[in-house]
Design a protein around this motif. Sequence first.
Motif, PDB file in Angstrom:
ATOM      1  N   GLY A  28      -3.290   1.020   3.174  1.00 44.79           N
ATOM      2  CA  GLY A  28      -1.937   1.348   2.749  1.00 44.79           C
ATOM      3  C   GLY A  28      -1.030   0.139   2.644  1.00 44.79           C
ATOM      4  N   GLY A  29      -1.606  -1.057   2.768  1.00 49.24           N
ATOM      5  CA  GLY A  29      -0.812  -2.267   2.726  1.00 49.24           C
ATOM      6  C   GLY A  29      -0.178  -2.612   4.055  1.00 49.24           C
ATOM      7  N   GLY A  30      -0.444  -1.796   5.106  1.00 47.20           N
ATOM      8  CA  GLY A  30       0.108  -2.043   6.434  1.00 47.20           C
ATOM      9  C   GLY A  30       1.057  -0.933   6.857  1.00 47.20           C
ATOM     10  N   GLY A  31       1.627  -1.073   8.063  1.00 48.06           N
ATOM     11  CA  GLY A  31       2.577  -0.086   8.570  1.00 48.06           C
ATOM     12  C   GLY A  31       1.935   1.089   9.268  1.00 48.06           C
ATOM     13  N   ARG A  32       0.696   0.939   9.766  1.00 46.13           N
ATOM     14  CA  ARG A  32      -0.042   2.063  10.343  1.00 46.13           C
ATOM     15  C   ARG A  32      -0.413   1.818  11.801  1.00 46.13           C
ATOM     16  N   VAL A  33      -0.642   2.930  12.532  1.00 46.29           N
ATOM     17  CA  VAL A  33      -1.155   2.846  13.908  1.00 46.29           C
ATOM     18  C   VAL A  33      -2.513   3.524  14.040  1.00 46.29           C
ATOM     19  N   THR A  68       0.688  -8.273   6.529  1.00 43.00           N
ATOM     20  CA  THR A  68       0.083  -7.422   5.505  1.00 43.00           C
ATOM     21  C   THR A  68       0.930  -7.415   4.233  1.00 43.00           C
ATOM     22  N   LYS A  69       0.443  -6.744   3.229  1.00 47.61           N
ATOM     23  CA  LYS A  69       1.128  -6.617   1.935  1.00 47.61           C
ATOM     24  C   LYS A  69       2.549  -6.090   2.093  1.00 47.61           C
ATOM     25  N   THR A  70       2.768  -5.149   3.028  1.00 47.40           N
ATOM     26  CA  THR A  70       4.091  -4.542   3.206  1.00 47.40           C
ATOM     27  C   THR A  70       5.023  -5.385   4.070  1.00 47.40           C
ATOM     28  N   GLY A  71       4.526  -6.526   4.579  1.00 47.06           N
ATOM     29  CA  GLY A  71       5.351  -7.380   5.416  1.00 47.06           C
ATOM     30  C   GLY A  71       5.215  -7.099   6.901  1.00 47.06           C
ATOM     31  N   ASN A  72       4.403  -6.119   7.261  1.00 46.63           N
ATOM     32  CA  ASN A  72       4.150  -5.836   8.669  1.00 46.63           C
ATOM     33  C   ASN A  72       3.128  -6.828   9.212  1.00 46.63           C
TER      34      ASN A  72
END
Length: 109
Positions: A28-33, A68-72
Motif C-alpha cells: 500500500g506504499g506504507g502506513g500499515r501495522v 516508504t512511498k507514502t512518506g512513512n
Amino acid sequence: MTSQALAGNVPITCAIQTYTGNYVTGVGGGGRVTDVIHTDATKIGSWEKFTLIDSNSGQPIIEYGIQTKTGNFLTAVGGGGRITDVIHSDATQLRDWEKFRVISDFAHE
C-alpha cells in the motif's frame, strides 16, 4: 554500497532485493501495522522503492530511516528481536525504533 557512499545526509532512493531476486514491497506504499511488507515482487514499482535517510545520530555508525512511498518509516517494533509483529510502516517520524544500520563490510565476522 558502503557506509561512506551513504554518508552525507543525501537521501538515497533504492530497492531491496532478496536472495532469490524478488523485491521487498511496502504494501500500500506504507502506513500499515499488519500485512506490512511482501517479498514476491518480480519488478520494481513505486511500492518497491524506499528512501534511505541519514538519521543524523552523530554516532560513529550511521543509522538510517527507511521511508516508504507514502512518506512513512519502517519500524522495528520494540526495537527488534521479535518473531511476530516485527515490522510496521505507519511511523511519521524518524525515532529510535525507525533507525536501521546498513552493514556492508562482513570482513569482521
